[in-house]
Design a protein around this motif. Structure first.
Motif, mmCIF file in Angstrom:
data_model
loop_
_atom_site.group_PDB
_atom_site.id
_atom_site.type_symbol
_atom_site.label_atom_id
_atom_site.label_comp_id
_atom_site.label_asym_id
_atom_site.label_seq_id
_atom_site.Cartn_x
_atom_site.Cartn_y
_atom_site.Cartn_z
ATOM 1 N N SER A 45 0.842 -1.193 0.000
ATOM 2 C CA SER A 45 0.000 0.000 0.000
ATOM 3 C C SER A 45 0.876 1.240 0.000
ATOM 4 C CB SER A 45 -0.941 0.025 1.211
ATOM 5 O OG SER A 45 -0.218 -0.087 2.420
ATOM 6 N N THR A 54 2.212 11.631 -1.517
ATOM 7 C CA THR A 54 2.093 10.411 -2.322
ATOM 8 C C THR A 54 3.194 10.345 -3.368
ATOM 9 O OG1 THR A 54 -0.306 10.354 -1.989
ATOM 10 C CG2 THR A 54 0.573 9.093 -3.839
ATOM 11 N N TRP A 58 6.271 7.470 -3.771
ATOM 12 C CA TRP A 58 6.537 6.736 -5.010
ATOM 13 C C TRP A 58 7.962 7.001 -5.500
ATOM 14 C CZ3 TRP A 58 4.631 2.575 -6.529
ATOM 15 C CH2 TRP A 58 3.272 2.282 -6.408
ATOM 16 N N TRP A 72 2.299 -3.845 -8.086
ATOM 17 C CA TRP A 72 1.286 -3.515 -7.077
ATOM 18 C C TRP A 72 0.008 -4.231 -7.483
ATOM 19 C CZ3 TRP A 72 -0.689 2.120 -5.799
ATOM 20 C CH2 TRP A 72 -1.444 2.072 -4.623
ATOM 21 N N ALA A 75 -3.784 -2.124 -6.447
ATOM 22 C CA ALA A 75 -3.843 -0.683 -6.688
ATOM 23 C C ALA A 75 -5.261 -0.252 -7.065
ATOM 24 C CB ALA A 75 -2.889 -0.303 -7.814
ATOM 25 N N ASP A 79 -5.433 5.557 -8.955
ATOM 26 C CA ASP A 79 -4.148 5.974 -8.413
ATOM 27 C C ASP A 79 -3.391 6.840 -9.421
ATOM 28 O OD1 ASP A 79 -2.235 5.288 -6.010
ATOM 29 O OD2 ASP A 79 -1.005 5.351 -7.825
ATOM 30 N N THR A 200 -14.313 10.123 -5.713
ATOM 31 C CA THR A 200 -13.371 9.023 -5.502
ATOM 32 C C THR A 200 -14.028 7.707 -5.869
ATOM 33 O OG1 THR A 200 -12.336 10.226 -3.667
ATOM 34 C CG2 THR A 200 -11.885 7.867 -3.840
ATOM 35 N N TRP A 203 -12.965 1.494 -3.910
ATOM 36 C CA TRP A 203 -11.755 0.690 -3.829
ATOM 37 C C TRP A 203 -11.749 -0.051 -2.487
ATOM 38 C CZ3 TRP A 203 -6.677 2.762 -1.555
ATOM 39 C CH2 TRP A 203 -5.678 1.775 -1.625
#
Length: 208
Positions: A45, A54, A58, A72, A75, A79, A200, A203
């Motif tokens: 995660s 974020t 990464w 991943w 995901a 994202d 959003t 997920w």
């Protein structure tokens, strides 16, 4: 993460001025071949409190020494990683299902969620497994209740199709185009798609 026997488990925490700003959880599977390192990193995660956090997480993962591949498996489709990459074509994606929704109480479920726009519509639902859900429902700002006798349906669909649209990941217009729902008009399908949408996408953050 027992399936990666011998892998190095790690958690990176990003600190900010106001406290922790995010974390990344991952494992590194060690491999060394005749032509050099072939270590693989598997992401569990990546969670940042801001877009900058974020991106920093990464950047840390992608710049780890001796790692040649990153994967991943859980995901979210939304994202930002592909857009963070200098060449988004380098990010290879495959979509799988990981979230299943079943509405067991249609009026309670439709009354409980928020909507992106004002809504006043009549929805006809078919449900053989939970027959109490079946019928014609009136949905507006006050909630969801049984529609008056003779009310004209704006949308007709099964409870399965309604569950697909419930979290906003599938639009009502998509369901209509796929033959899983019938709308009174294209305008109605577009209006309901907008109302059921959400910034959003859904997920499942955890899995068993």
């Amino acid at each position: 993460w027992e399936e990666w026997e011998g892998a190095a488990n790690a958690v990176t925490v990003l600190a900010g001025d106001a406290g922790d700003a995010g974390y990344a959880r991952y494992v590194i599977e060690r491999d060394w071949r005749a032509d050099g390192p072939a270590n693989a990193l598997y992401v569990g995660s990546v969670m940042g409190t801001t877009p900058a956090a974020t991106a920093a997480l990464w950047r840390h993962l992608l710049e780890l020494d001796l790692v040649v591949s990153w994967s991943w498996f859980h995901a979210p489709v939304f994202d930002p990683l592909p857009l963070l990459a200098d060449d988004l074509r380098r990010v290879q994606r495959a979509i799988g299902d990981g979230l299943w929704v079943r509405l067991v109480d249609v009026p309670a479920a439709l009354s409980a969620r928020a909507y992106a726009t004002d809504l006043d519509c009549v929805v006809e639902v078919a449900d053989e497994f939970c027959p109490w859900n079946a019928g014609v429902w009136h949905l507006d700002a006050g909630g969801c209740t049984r529609a008056a006798a003779g009310a004209r349906s704006d949308l007709t669909l099964t409870s399965t199709a309604l569950a697909s649209a419930y979290l906003g990941g599938v639009t009502v217009a998509d369901l209509v185009r796929a033959g899983h729902a019938t709308a009174r008009s294209d305008e109605v399908a577009h209006r309901l798609s907008t109302a059921f949408s959400w910034p959003t996408p859904p997920w499942a953050v955890t899995w068993i």
